[in-house]
Design a protein around this motif. Structure first.
Motif, PDB file in Angstrom:
ATOM      1  N   TYR A  36       0.841  -1.191   0.000  1.00 25.41           N
ATOM      2  CA  TYR A  36       0.000   0.000   0.000  1.00 25.41           C
ATOM      3  C   TYR A  36       0.873   1.236   0.000  1.00 25.41           C
ATOM      4  CZ  TYR A  36      -3.750   3.135   1.609  1.00 25.41           C
ATOM      5  OH  TYR A  36      -4.670   4.144   1.721  1.00 25.41           O
ATOM      6  N   ALA A  37       0.472   2.267  -0.725  1.00 23.38           N
ATOM      7  CA  ALA A  37       1.280   3.488  -0.754  1.00 23.38           C
ATOM      8  C   ALA A  37       0.436   4.734  -0.554  1.00 23.38           C
ATOM      9  CB  ALA A  37       2.033   3.589  -2.078  1.00 23.38           C
ATOM     10  N   GLY A  38      -0.840   4.526  -0.211  1.00 19.40           N
ATOM     11  CA  GLY A  38      -1.786   5.641  -0.253  1.00 19.40           C
ATOM     12  C   GLY A  38      -1.884   6.526   0.969  1.00 19.40           C
ATOM     13  N   ASN A  39      -0.870   6.646   1.798  1.00 18.80           N
ATOM     14  CA  ASN A  39      -0.907   7.671   2.837  1.00 18.80           C
ATOM     15  C   ASN A  39       0.507   8.184   3.096  1.00 18.80           C
ATOM     16  OD1 ASN A  39       0.392   5.857   4.610  1.00 18.80           O
ATOM     17  ND2 ASN A  39      -1.562   5.021   5.297  1.00 18.80           N
ATOM     18  N   SER A  40       0.603   9.235   3.913  1.00 17.07           N
ATOM     19  CA  SER A  40       1.897   9.902   4.049  1.00 17.07           C
ATOM     20  C   SER A  40       2.921   9.001   4.754  1.00 17.07           C
ATOM     21  CB  SER A  40       1.742  11.216   4.810  1.00 17.07           C
ATOM     22  OG  SER A  40       1.145  10.997   6.062  1.00 17.07           O
ATOM     23  N   GLN A  42       4.322   6.721   2.167  1.00 16.42           N
ATOM     24  CA  GLN A  42       5.181   7.469   1.252  1.00 16.42           C
ATOM     25  C   GLN A  42       6.554   7.704   1.881  1.00 16.42           C
ATOM     26  OE1 GLN A  42       4.819   8.497  -1.933  1.00 16.42           O
ATOM     27  NE2 GLN A  42       2.995   7.220  -1.966  1.00 16.42           N
ATOM     28  N   LEU A  62       8.565   4.508   1.855  1.00 17.27           N
ATOM     29  CA  LEU A  62       9.178   4.209   0.561  1.00 17.27           C
ATOM     30  C   LEU A  62      10.379   5.117   0.293  1.00 17.27           C
ATOM     31  CD1 LEU A  62       5.938   3.617  -1.512  1.00 17.27           C
ATOM     32  CD2 LEU A  62       7.683   1.921  -0.970  1.00 17.27           C
ATOM     33  N   GLU A  63      10.248   6.386   0.694  1.00 14.56           N
ATOM     34  CA  GLU A  63      11.363   7.308   0.497  1.00 14.56           C
ATOM     35  C   GLU A  63      12.588   6.884   1.301  1.00 14.56           C
ATOM     36  OE1 GLU A  63      10.981  11.789   0.172  1.00 14.56           O
ATOM     37  OE2 GLU A  63       8.894  11.181   0.442  1.00 14.56           O
ATOM     38  N   GLU A 103      -3.565  -2.370  -5.369  1.00 15.35           N
ATOM     39  CA  GLU A 103      -4.901  -2.504  -4.791  1.00 15.35           C
ATOM     40  C   GLU A 103      -4.937  -2.951  -3.322  1.00 15.35           C
ATOM     41  OE1 GLU A 103      -8.865  -2.622  -6.244  1.00 15.35           O
ATOM     42  OE2 GLU A 103      -7.543  -1.038  -5.537  1.00 15.35           O
TER      43      GLU A 103
END
Lengths: 341, 322
Positions: free
Chosen positions: A37-41, A44, A47-48, A73
């Motif tokens: 999942y990547a959909g929140n800060s 993010q 991942l950074e 998804e």
């Protein structure tokens, strides 16, 4: 001579100043991150951090590759397929933040059978062949009540903001909070809402339940919901209770503003998204042939009144307080786990 | 039933047969039940919170209602992603500057229009069914939002933030916006030729086409309008809650469809009404507030919410009123 080299290698492993020398034997290893999942800060930032630490590790020749892959998804089936692809691509280690603790077990077992090292973190898996870097969410809940007890020795009314119903993390933090309330029976939870770890959802839920609640002395949260709660309480014109925060930049910003205006004090704790880098180093350590216990625990990142300015300055606007773990941090976590065994 | 009401005025006689009636009844019941806990205190606060939060659901719900009116298979699944993208880009564009509030609104509406045009082109040119087209487009919009700002929350201009959280004459400003849009939507649906075209399209596309309704024009305007409303909601919600977040639109996919169904519109299309959207939006907020106030666990809350929705839909579909 041979003995000298061995000694040198052993020394390098524990020497903080020379991280690039020790893992020479993993220079050919390719590590993949399987992320659901990547959909929140938070994700993010996670991942950074991975990208930053991974790029550096590749440049220094510690590993040959540290590639990140995210499914679109947040589905276990999709992630299982992704892991199967990684097996075919011949990665030496797979670091996984799993969509489900059990549904990926088949794919994880296939990876282990293919001789691949699997390290799960944050969203851990139950498959025994994989390593687990778990968060002690229960302790995270308990510590919040403990902190409130130190601030409010006489106790009072608590509002609990929970996460997403039916998710393991929500149950764990909730259990920890309940345990805290049992330890400090002067507190009573007078209201409970689900904020889904999102500021706007928490704001909405708190605004809806406030009219029916008595005075609130403290708010226990799960992270990502403290600022929304503060806005709802402020809009209702109530006295601001002690809201335990979750390290988000907007929460800390609000806290600093309140502190400057009226001396507001609270505590903030969460898991640093940089835990992905801890998992990267743990995987590297396993590949390097070091003995690593299967169960490791992630340290909390705690922001206090004293460290607030520092944490706020280091956190990009709208993100979440973060630390990137180093090889030495990973070794310390491994040593802690060995000592606990 | 008929005997008991025979001597009442006909307006009262027929009001319970209106499709939106039960959503409003359920909202009122949830409101009163919550206040029973507090012996009447906090009624104003609860009403004001309900109006504020329901306005977000109502605005996206109205857009979704027009799309659903087009008939089976027509639904816009890209609403959450469009909201997120519009909120993210417009707040990034304004970057807290008061002078850019109106241009920022234009950016949000522009994102909505762009998303709507993309959705429509996927449906028309590539002949993809609307559900698949809007779902796949939503991945594109969500990715653009992630790519443009990586989830960083930028604060809205103070004046905009004050407007969205403020009230005029005791009525929340957002509710005024939401009610204004509802009034415009009501006029469009009930009093304009275009409204007749939409209903005709949903009742029988082939018959509508043969009787001279410009069906492709109707479909295009409907999808673009729904996306523009989603963009506006993203702008308002991000300004209201202190910044755009990547997951800010998430719960509005289900809510936008739920308010249409609860509001008594036909899920098969062709028959819609605007008052029901507001009734459904208020209900979705008040039911959660009521169940939270009574301290029920998440599982019970979901079961009760589901059961009540089924009851409302059953009542509104008229199976019980004979």
């Amino acid at each position: 001579m041979k003995r000298n080299i061995k000694l040198f290698g052993a020394a390098a492993l524990v020497t903080a100043a020379l991280p690039a020398v020790a893992p020479a034997q993993t220079g050919d290893a390719r590590i993949a991150l399987s992320n659901n999942y990547a959909g929140n800060s938070w994700r993010q930032a996670m991942l950074e951090s991975w990208e930053k630490a991974g790029t550096q590790a590749v440049e220094e020749g510690v590993v040959a590759a540290a590639d990140a892959f995210t499914t679109s998804e947040n589905q276990a089936t999709e992630q299982a397929a992704q892991i199967q692809n990684m097996i075919l691509q011949g990665y030496d280690a797979i670091v996984v933040n799993a969509a489900s603790p059990t549904a990926l077990n088949g794919a994880i077992a296939e990876a282990c059978d293919a001789g691949i090292t699997v390290v799960s973190f944050d969203g851990i898996v139950t498959e025994p062949c994989a390593w687990r870097i778990a968060v002690d969410f229960k302790e995270m809940g308990r510590q919040q009540v403990e902190y409130l007890a130190s601030r409010l020795p006489d106790g009072g009314n608590l509002l609990e903001i929970r996460g997403l119903a039916g998710v393991f993390v929500d149950d764990e933090i909730h259990a920890g909070i309940q345990q805290g309330v049992e330890e400090y029976p002067q507190f009573e939870i007078v209201g409970s809402v689900h904020g889904d770890w999102a500021q706007d959802v928490a704001q909405k839920a708190v605004a809806g339940v406030l009219p029916s609640l008595p005075e609130i002395d403290g708010v226990v949260t799960q992270g990502g919901d403290g600022y929304g709660a503060a806005q709802a309480i402020d809009a209702a014109g109530r006295d601001m209770p002690i809201i335990v925060m979750g390290n988000r930049q907007d929460e800390m910003q609000w806290w600093a503003e309140q502190r400057d205006a009226n001396g507001y004090e609270t505590l903030s704790l969460s898991i640093a998204p940089g835990v992905s880098t801890l998992a990267l180093w743990v995987a590297q350590q396993i590949l390097a042939g070091n003995e690593v216990p299967k169960d490791l625990t992630v340290p909390f990142l705690v922001v206090t009144q004293d460290t607030l300015d520092e944490a706020l300055a280091a956190t990009p606007e709208g993100s979440v307080a973060n630390v990137e773990y180093s090889l030495e941090d990973a070794q310390a976590v491994i040593e802690d786990a060995k000592a606990a065994e | 039933m008929a005997d008991a009401t025979a001597d009442r005025p006909s307006a009262v006689l027929s009001i319970h047969r209106r499709p939106w009636f039960w959503a409003w009844v359920a909202s009122a019941v949830a409101f009163v039940a919550t206040l029973m806990l507090t012996e009447g205190r906090g009624g104003g606060d609860l009403l004001s919170a309900a109006l504020t939060f329901a306005s977000f659901s109502a605005i996206v719900g109205i857009g979704q209602m027009f799309v659903i009116t087009l008939g089976p298979g027509n639904v816009d699944l890209s609403i959450p992603a469009t909201m997120t993208l519009a909120g993210t880009l417009s707040l990034k564009f304004m970057d807290g500057a008061t002078g850019l509030i109106l241009p920022g609104l234009a950016v949000a509406l522009g994102v909505g229009l762009g998303a709507g045009v993309t959705n429509y082109l996927l449906i028309r040119v590539l002949r993809i069914p609307p559900i698949i087209a809007t779902l796949s487009a939503s991945f594109l919009y969500q990715s653009l939002a992630i790519w443009s700002n990586r989830g960083l929350r930028i604060k809205p201009p103070a004046a905009l933030s004050d407007f969205t959280t403020g009230a005029t004459l005791g009525v929340p400003n957002l509710a005024l916006v939401g009610l204004g849009i509802a009034l415009a939507a009501w006029l469009l649906l009930e009093r304009s030729t275009f409204g007749r075209w939409i209903s005709a399209f949903g009742q029988n596309e082939r018959a509508a086409r043969l009787s001279g309704v410009p069906v492709e024009f109707v479909r295009a305007v409907t999808f673009i309008g729904a996306a523009a409303l989603a963009g506006l909601t993203g702008y308002l919600l991000a300004s209201f809650s202190g910044g755009a977040a990547l997951n800010m639109g998430q719960e509005y996919l289900l809510i936008s469809i739920a308010v249409v169904v609860i509001g008594g519109c036909s899920i098969a299309g062709g028959y819609s009404n605007v008052p029901g959207i507001w009734g459904g939006a208020l209900f979705m907020f008040l039911i959660v507030s009521m169940l939270n106030s009574y301290g029920l666990g998440a599982g019970v809350r979901l079961i009760v919410t589901g059961a009540i929705i089924i009851a409302i839909v059953a009542a509104a579909s008229g199976k019980e009123s004979t």
